[in-house]
Design a protein around this motif. Structure first.
Motif, PDB file in Angstrom:
ATOM      1  N   PRO C  99       0.796  -1.236   0.000  1.00 54.02           N
ATOM      2  CA  PRO C  99       0.000   0.000   0.000  1.00 54.02           C
ATOM      3  C   PRO C  99       0.826   1.282   0.000  1.00 54.02           C
ATOM      4  O   PRO C  99       0.402   2.296  -0.553  1.00 54.02           O
ATOM      5  N   ASN C 100       2.001   1.259   0.604  1.00 52.74           N
ATOM      6  CA  ASN C 100       2.872   2.437   0.632  1.00 52.74           C
ATOM      7  C   ASN C 100       2.207   3.675   1.239  1.00 52.74           C
ATOM      8  O   ASN C 100       2.548   4.801   0.894  1.00 52.74           O
ATOM      9  N   ASP C 101       1.242   3.460   2.135  1.00 53.79           N
ATOM     10  CA  ASP C 101       0.660   4.611   2.838  1.00 53.79           C
ATOM     11  C   ASP C 101       1.321   4.725   4.208  1.00 53.79           C
ATOM     12  O   ASP C 101       0.672   4.733   5.246  1.00 53.79           O
ATOM     13  N   CYS C 102       2.644   4.844   4.151  1.00 56.66           N
ATOM     14  CA  CYS C 102       3.442   4.768   5.377  1.00 56.66           C
ATOM     15  C   CYS C 102       2.995   5.738   6.458  1.00 56.66           C
ATOM     16  O   CYS C 102       3.070   5.446   7.638  1.00 56.66           O
ATOM     17  N   GLN C 104       0.207   6.635   7.453  1.00 53.22           N
ATOM     18  CA  GLN C 104      -0.910   6.208   8.306  1.00 53.22           C
ATOM     19  C   GLN C 104      -0.712   4.802   8.853  1.00 53.22           C
ATOM     20  O   GLN C 104      -1.667   4.160   9.264  1.00 53.22           O
ATOM     21  N   CYS C 105       0.506   4.330   8.818  1.00 51.37           N
ATOM     22  CA  CYS C 105       0.731   2.942   9.182  1.00 51.37           C
ATOM     23  C   CYS C 105       1.275   2.829  10.602  1.00 51.37           C
ATOM     24  O   CYS C 105       2.055   3.674  11.043  1.00 51.37           O
ATOM     25  N   ASN C 108       5.004   3.088  10.861  1.00 56.98           N
ATOM     26  CA  ASN C 108       5.701   4.241  10.332  1.00 56.98           C
ATOM     27  C   ASN C 108       6.931   4.524  11.186  1.00 56.98           C
ATOM     28  O   ASN C 108       6.845   4.572  12.399  1.00 56.98           O
ATOM     29  N   GLN C 114      10.214  -0.227   4.972  1.00 61.77           N
ATOM     30  CA  GLN C 114      10.434   1.210   4.816  1.00 61.77           C
ATOM     31  C   GLN C 114      11.925   1.532   4.909  1.00 61.77           C
ATOM     32  O   GLN C 114      12.465   2.292   4.096  1.00 61.77           O
ATOM     33  N   HIS C 129       1.263  -0.290  -9.945  1.00 62.54           N
ATOM     34  CA  HIS C 129       0.948  -0.616  -8.567  1.00 62.54           C
ATOM     35  C   HIS C 129      -0.316  -1.461  -8.512  1.00 62.54           C
ATOM     36  O   HIS C 129      -1.288  -1.178  -9.186  1.00 62.54           O
ATOM     37  N   LYS C 151      -0.920  -5.229   3.662  1.00 59.43           N
ATOM     38  CA  LYS C 151       0.451  -4.791   3.922  1.00 59.43           C
ATOM     39  C   LYS C 151       1.424  -5.949   4.035  1.00 59.43           C
ATOM     40  O   LYS C 151       2.612  -5.761   4.246  1.00 59.43           O
TER      41      LYS C 151
END
Lengths: 581, 160, 587, 130
Positions: C99-102, C104-105, C108, C114, C129, C151
């Motif tokens: 997802p690469n929505d770091c 909100q992870c 993080n 990462q 993607h 994830k």
């Protein structure tokens, strides 16, 4: 009373049938003229049977001689000299001998459900010899000297593999037969198991005797019920006669074989995945080394060979390694069975000596391309292999030559493609297969395959860009280098070879948005050729999505935005007035 | 160890015998699941739970195996499962068209069951009849060199 | 047996390592860092990610360093243009499927993927993607850990831990190819599976695919609520691990800074779970002496402080219910005492009290509602559990300069503890503490040497004998649930054979290393870190003048003031519980 | 009956001796052949032989002959005639083969398939030297 001679008349296509009939009547006339009507029968063969020769040709039985390029003079001389006087005719060699059957020696000859039939043809004599007259070292040495290489695809020397297992010290060793034939379009192993199950059992017992194993497993596709049934019966029969099981032929050597089913996972053809599956687990591969020969089933040394490799073994033992190694090419000995399918006239199994040119297989034995289409390419090695274009048709087939031209031997699938086949589409098919069959364990294969497929879909859908090709190459390389097993390592092979030999097709799709073969639906356009159209309106009536408008006065028009490219209009148009392009 | 199994399913004597025969052989799970599927046409969850008790293995393991192998089904298929071969030879000779037409005729997609429960469509790997391509099987009966136009008629035979 | 030494070269540098060493470990020894993603030191190499590839003897093929044993004379190249390029491409492929929505992870700033992407300097993902197409929703069903399969990078660590280290088998790989995912058996959620919420999956996950359920907002809300009286307790293992999030070495004991920061954050009362650990010992040692010396109840006695173990026992080992200590865990004893004894003392209505506990554990979040016994005060005894990881986030949110805080002390009434209370954090600690007190209960004297080395350390099963005035007490300690079966099978076998039980007292902790290695502790745990944390704990014990629970004056006071004596009716009501057999699968 | 080595050798010799000279009809009953209807072909041969009261003819099943395109395939071996493989042998053609080839010794038109390969078992002698 039988005739003394039979003349079989063949031709290569329907268009020559007239000439074939002419030839037959010409022959019959000549024969009648010589008063040989009761001596010779002239028959026409089945219409697809052919040897790729232009025009009709004949085969004379029982002499088993082929004669081509027949002229009236030639026919006359055959009848007058040979049939009447018994002077041997000037024939060419026997075409049938392009094939040479070691693996398939009993297929189509014996009743696979009768062990007597097998024993009649010296079945289990090799095992008897190995148990009583040879040491394990001698057996392995014989296999090694024969030059036999694994027929499962990679071509690892069988004798060497056995010696690893023999030398590994362990209280328990196993022999496993890989009968998980999964390459789409390949069915050599199924035919062998259905037609000659005992040869595999005998070979497994020989392997057991040579490496010191007392248990064998046959890992077979569950989709092969007949092969399973015949194997089970064969095991039962052999055990009853004391040829398998405990204390074989009173020698003290025991070897028991169990059958285990696969369950629809191509990756289980890979040794380590196969063993995981045999252990009742998810069939995911393991890193090698350690190799199964040393650390295999339940951690024990295990010989894994495929069906075809095993089927060679009894012959190697009985006829000797020098006989075997006299067949084939320099580095690939013996024969190879291919399942030739696709656009050839005669789909079927062929077994040829290693080193036979591709052209002989496709054009002689399998009769060439059907429907007078043009040969485009042949894929060997299935989804792990590559396409071979016309310029390499004279390449003698062996492991190394096929690898050198960007394909591989694989298990023996040989898919012939013609001008109607689109390379992008074929690549897409193989990629879809590899993606479906990826076990998902390792990232390069799991994700890389999916990405390659995405690019291919994009390209065949008319959205491709030239830079996609570079990206595909990059992914392909990463998969080749970083995937855990052969499935991932070879997934990109079909694409790489297509890019090498059919780059123009990729370019057509990407730059010109055109699929010459007419396979990529998104790039297809159906257009009514007004000159040919008689305005009958059939196309409009059959169109399932009402994409065709117009009437009998003004003519008809296909709305490209509505058209779903089903091709029904073109199929139903009696006037060939709809163009597909 | 004690298992808590909902006793909503009774395995047949055939399956139980098969389990007994295979119980002590290593790596038996796949062979046993084949037997269960042979009887039910798929592997019901209750049967899988029952197996965990008989074999003393975790259900997660059973499902790990079941979902890895495409031959195993978790949902009941149609009375006459239709398998269309998608081996290379069949593909090149129009296997995909056969699927499209079947979808059309039955109004269902691949891996779905028709409303009357009679048919389900599956695309399968090479069934080794490449000489007869394109090939499909319906309820085990093989149809070779199938043409799109024949399909309606073939299906009708099974509807009777 | 001496292990052969293998000589090889890594990037031209000679290395000598014992035979059987992997290329990866040999490289680490030679100060060469081969990047890895799926490999975890606790676990067998899965060989999944394909990042750690190296070249051996100039071969065209690249091998995985994590699982290839180094051999005599090997010449290994860990970095060249092709290797680095392939690694980068593989990493880009992994990112193309992540997802690469770091921002909100949950991971993080603390995510192995990462970090790798940062190290490689990846600025864009060149490939299309895509995310798994199985319509995955996050699985919150356990209330303790969250499964976010999108994830997941399929490294298999959680599966390995759950199956092989913990023997729980809640998780497995389901499906295959691009559709592969981690899941319980079939289409069910974790809450319907045998999951015991130990959280080891989350502790081993390299990304945010499995994280703890975050309760920090509940705590902030309570702290800001004028009608709530917030009380906090800190578990033993938290003090030696929380510092890792602030740059301290593992094992640094930050007890007093924690008291300080928790007061500043706004807790009105700060208790220490180490105190209720002492209380647990009083009850449990009494129970043991009852069973051992007076024959009242089944032997061996098995400890019950670990909620994941309790859950496991109720699902998998129900024949052992009678052997289980009826004592609640220190967390629950503290909750019960706070909302009864302390509430009465302070004149606080129990429903106004908001009891927060800081635990190294995800299963503790589940324990607070495990059964009706967990509300023995009339309301839920413990309101919210925060893991060590959540606490460090809260501290960071608070803006308090934790690192430089002055020391503080807890509230004395249930804050003072002995060395026995603190060692609950390490595997064997409960056993050691209980023996110290049981010895006293039987003999009226303290052990001359309270250090019981036999039950310390990271060996999976530890067995020992303690002499109590001529009577031998046989004990066993197991940690990592997969080690339990060995111990219990010995007990079962003896029972079957009609023999004396092989042990009298068994301690079980679900997590390897005990609570110091808990599922809620800071990420990146290895045996080395577990040992360091345990060292910090044993130092805390050694530093205490009073090292036996029964010598804790505040413990003596609480019995005198309120409970009477250990095992009294009141203790039973507040400090003990019952167990039932539970189904493995509820669906 | 479990054989020891000498019993096996005797057993093998016995089989070899017992082979009678008679007409053999081999029907390819591999999966491919069965899918193409070889089962019915097989029955048709048997029915035809019994209804015509023919003797000295064995109908046998065998594996795949490799000629997939023309399944069902059948090999007919009549003493004194060359061995012939027929393709696309439906039950109707089976009856025709009995009538023409087996009884009247006439080859059936338009159905003969070229035999794929000569038999290695007849060619080389077994080499026992190792």
């Amino acid at each position: 009373m039988p005739y003394n001679h039979y003349i079989l008349v063949s031709g290569d296509s329907e268009s020559s049938l007239n000439r074939r009939n002419e030839l037959i009547s010409f022959f019959e006339k000549e024969i009648a003229g010589q008063n040989l009507t009761d001596d010779v029968q002239v028959v026409s063969t089945i219409d697809t049977s052919a040897c790729g020769m232009e025009g009709p040709f004949i085969k004379i039985l029982p002499e088993n001689i082929y004669i081509h390029n027949l002229t009236p003079e030639k026919v006359r001389s055959i009848v007058q000299e040979h049939l009447a006087k018994g002077i041997p005719p000037e024939g060419t060699g026997t075409e049938a001998d392009k094939q040479f059957r070691i693996v398939l020696r009993n297929c189509g000859v014996i009743d696979p459900e009768r062990i007597e039939d097998y024993i009649l043809r010296d079945g289990y004599s090799a095992l008897e010899k190995v148990i009583f007259d040879m040491t394990p070292e001698q057996v392995i040495d014989e296999i090694r000297k024969s030059g036999l290489r694994g027929r499962g695809g990679a071509g690892f020397p069988t004798g060497l593999k056995w010696s690893f297992t023999k030398e590994a010290s362990s209280d328990q060793k196993y022999v496993v037969c890989n009968a998980d034939e999964g390459d789409p379009g390949a069915y050599m192993d199924r035919s062998t198991l259905e037609g000659d199950p005992h040869s595999v059992l005998e070979a497994m017992a020989i392997a057991g005797c040579a490496v010191g194993a007392d248990t064998g497993y046959i890992y077979i596709r569950a989709e092969y019920p007949l092969a399973i049934k015949r194997l089970e019966l064969a095991i039962k029969q052999a055990t009853e006669l004391g040829l398998l099981g405990d204390n074989i032929l009173g020698s003290g050597f025991s070897f028991n074989i169990e059958i285990r089913y696969g369950a629809g996972a191509f990756v289980c053809g890979e040794e380590t995945a196969l063993l995981a599956s045999l252990e009742g687990e998810r069939g995911t591969p393991k890193p090698r080394p350690p190799f199964p020969a040393v650390k295999g089933l339940w951690g024990k040394p295990t010989v894994v060979n495929n069906v075809e490799t095993f089927a060679n073994i009894p012959v190697v033992i009985l006829k000797g390694s020098s006989w075997f190694s006299s067949i084939g090419s320099e580095k690939s000995k013996g024969t190879k069975v291919f399942a030739v399918t696709g656009k050839v006239k005669n789909s079927g199994l062929v077994e040829v000596p290693m080193g036979t040119p591709l052209r002989d297989i496709i054009f002689s034995i399998s009769g060439g391309i059907r429907d007078n289409k043009k040969f485009k390419a042949v894929q060997t090695g299935g989804p792990s292999g590559g396409v071979i274009p016309e310029q390499f048709l004279d390449t003698p087939i062996d492991y190394d030559n096929l690898t050198a031209i960007g394909s591989m031997m694989g298990s023996g699938g040989m898919i012939v493609m013609d001008e109607d086949d689109c390379m992008v589409d074929v690549n897409k098919f193989y990629l879809q297969f590899s993606v479906d069959e990826s076990c998902g364990k390792c990232a390069p294969c799991r994700i890389g395959g999916r990405e390659l497929l995405t690019y291919l879909e994009k390209i065949s859908g008319g959205q491709g860009e030239l830079e996609d090709i570079e990206k595909m190459k990059r992914i392909g390389k990463a998969m080749q280098k970083a995937s855990l097993c052969a499935l991932g390592q070879t997934t990109s092979n079909p694409i790489q070879s297509a890019l090498k030999y059919f780059y123009n097709e990729y370019e057509d799709h990407i730059v010109h948005k055109k699929c010459t073969a007419g396979k990529c639906v998104s790039l297809l356009k159906f257009i009514i050729i007004t000159d040919k159209c008689v305005k009958c309106g059939v196309c409009k009536r059959v169109c399932p999505v009402s994409a065709i408008s117009g009437d009998r006065d003004s003519g008809f028009l296909i709305d490209q935005s509505k058209c779903i490219k089903c091709g029904l209009c073109r199929e139903k148009c009696k006037f060939e007035a709809i163009n597909k392009g | 160890m004690k298992e808590h199994i909902d006793q909503t399913i009774k395995l047949s004597p055939e399956i139980l015998n098969h389990v007994r025969e295979w119980k002590d052989k290593p790596g038996n799970l796949i062979m046993i699941l084949h037997k269960v599927q042979e009887e039910y046409g798929y592997v019901p969850r209750e049967a899988a739970l029952k197996l965990t008790e008989l074999l003393d293995i975790p259900l997660a393991k059973v499902y790990g195996v079941l979902t890895f192998y495409h031959l195993f089904k978790l949902k009941k298929p149609g009375k006459y499962p239709i398998q269309v071969c998608m081996g290379t030879a069949c593909y090149l000779k129009g296997g995909e068209d056969i699927i499209r037409e079947l979808e059309n005729l039955l109004g269902i997609g691949v891996n779905q069951i028709s409303e009357d429960g009679l048919f389900s469509i599956e695309a399968v790997r090479c069934i080794g009849c490449c000489g007869l391509a394109p090939v499909m099987t319906i309820g085990g009966e093989v149809f070779g060199k199938v043409k799109r136009e024949q399909l309606a008629e073939i299906l009708a035979r099974f509807k009777e | 047996m001496t292990t052969a030494i293998v000589k090889a070269k890594i990037n031209g540098l000679a290395v000598e390592v014992p035979a059987g060493t992997t290329i990866l470990d040999a490289a680490t020894k030679a100060h060469v860092k081969i990047p890895t993603l799926c490999k975890h030191p606790d676990l067998e190499a899965s060989a999944g990610c394909g990042i750690c590839i190296v070249r051996v003897n100039g071969s065209n093929k690249l091998l995985r360093a994590c699982c290839t044993e180094i051999e005599q004379g090997m010449e290994i190249t860990t970095h060249d243009s092709e290797i680095v390029e392939v690694r980068r491409t593989v990493l880009e492929l992994i990112l193309a499927n992540h997802p690469n929505d770091c921002l909100q992870c949950g991971r993080n700033n603390n995510c192995e993927l990462q970090r790798l992407a940062a190290d490689f300097g990846i600025r864009e993902v060149p490939f299309p993607h895509f995310l798994p197409a199985f319509g995955m929703i996050r699985d919150y069903s356990t209330g303790t850990i969250i499964l976010d399969a999108e994830k997941c990078i399929k490294c298999g660590r959680c599966v390995d831990v759950c199956q092989n280290i913990q023997n729980v088998w809640a998780l497995n790989f389901v499906g295959r190819g691009v559709k592969i995912r981690i899941a319980p058996a079939g289409d069910i959620v974790l809450g319907e599976s045998p999951c015991v919420k130990c959280g080891q999956c989350s502790a081993h996950c390299p990304t945010g695919a499995i994280t703890e359920y975050d309760n920090t907002r509940d705590v902030w809300e309570a702290l800001y609520d004028p009608d709530k009286y917030c009380i906090v307790q800190i578990a033993p293992a938290v003090r030696v691990a929380v510092g890792e999030a602030f740059g301290f070495e593992p094992g640094t004991n930050l007890t007093k800074k924690l008291y300080s920061v928790l007061r500043r954050i706004g807790f009105k009362t700060v208790f220490d779970t180490n105190f209720s650990a002492d209380l647990t010992i009083m009850e449990e040692a009494t129970e043991f002496v009852q069973r051992f010396a007076h024959g009242k109840g089944a032997l061996p006695l098995i400890t019950s402080c670990c909620p994941a173990w309790v859950d496991f026992m109720e699902k998998y080992e129900t024949d052992m219910i009678d052997n289980f200590s009826t004592c609640k865990s220190p967390q629950q004893m503290m909750g019960a005492m706070t909302k009864t004894y302390y509430a009465e003392q302070q004149g606080l209505p129990p429903e106004k009290i908001f009891m927060v506990s800081i635990m190294p554990c995800t299963a503790k979040k589940f324990e607070i509602q495990r059964s009706r016994d967990m509300s023995s005060s009339g309301v839920q005894d413990t309101d919210v559990v925060l893991t060590t990881r959540e606490l460090s986030r809260m501290i960071k949110q608070s803006g308090i300069d934790f690192v430089n805080l002055p020391d503080d002390s807890p509230d004395h009434i249930m804050g003072d503890y002995t060395g026995a209370g603190t060692i609950f954090a390490a595997t064997g600690g409960v056993m050691e503490a209980a023996i110290r007190t049981a010895y006293y209960f039987v003999t009226g004297e303290n052990l001359a040497d309270v250090n019981i080395e036999a039950v310390r350390g990271l060996q999976g099963v530890k067995e020992g004998e303690v002499d109590i005035r001529g009577t031998t007490v046989k004990v066993a300690v197991a940690h990592g649930l997969a080690n339990v079966e060995y111990v219990l099978d010995k007990v079962r076998k003896a029972k079957e054979d009609g023999k004396e039980p092989p042990y009298h007292f068994i301690e079980v902790m679900a997590c390897p290393g005990g609570c110091v290695g808990g599922g809620g502790q800071p990420y990146g745990v290895t045996d080395e870190i577990r040992l360091k944390r345990a060292e910090g704990i044993y130092q805390d014990d050694a530093d205490h003048e009073i090292r036996c629970s029964h010598d804790n004056p505040m413990i003596q006071k609480i019995y005198a003031d309120y409970l009477g004596k250990p095992g009294s009716e009141k203790s039973h009501h507040l400090l003990h519980t019952k167990y039932v057999s539970r189904p493995l699968y509820t669906k | 009956m479990k054989l020891n080595r000498s019993e096996f050798i005797k057993y093998r010799e016995n089989i070899k001796v017992k082979q009678p000279e008679e007409t053999v009809i081999l029907v390819g009953l591999g999966s491919c052949g069965i899918a193409a209807g070889a089962g019915k072909t097989f029955e048709a041969f048997q029915d035809e032989i019994s209804s015509k009261n023919l003797s000295g003819i064995t109908v046998k099943q065998t594996g795949c002959m490799g000629l997939c395109e023309t399944e069902p395939t059948v090999e007919v071996r009549v003493p004194g005639m060359p061995d012939i493989i027929y393709g696309k042998v439906t039950p109707e053609i089976a009856r025709k083969i009995i009538e023409k080839h087996v009884i009247r010794k006439i080859l059936v038109n338009n159905l003969i398939q070229d035999k794929p390969s000569s038999d290695i078992m007849k060619k080389g002698e077994i080499d026992n030297a190792v």
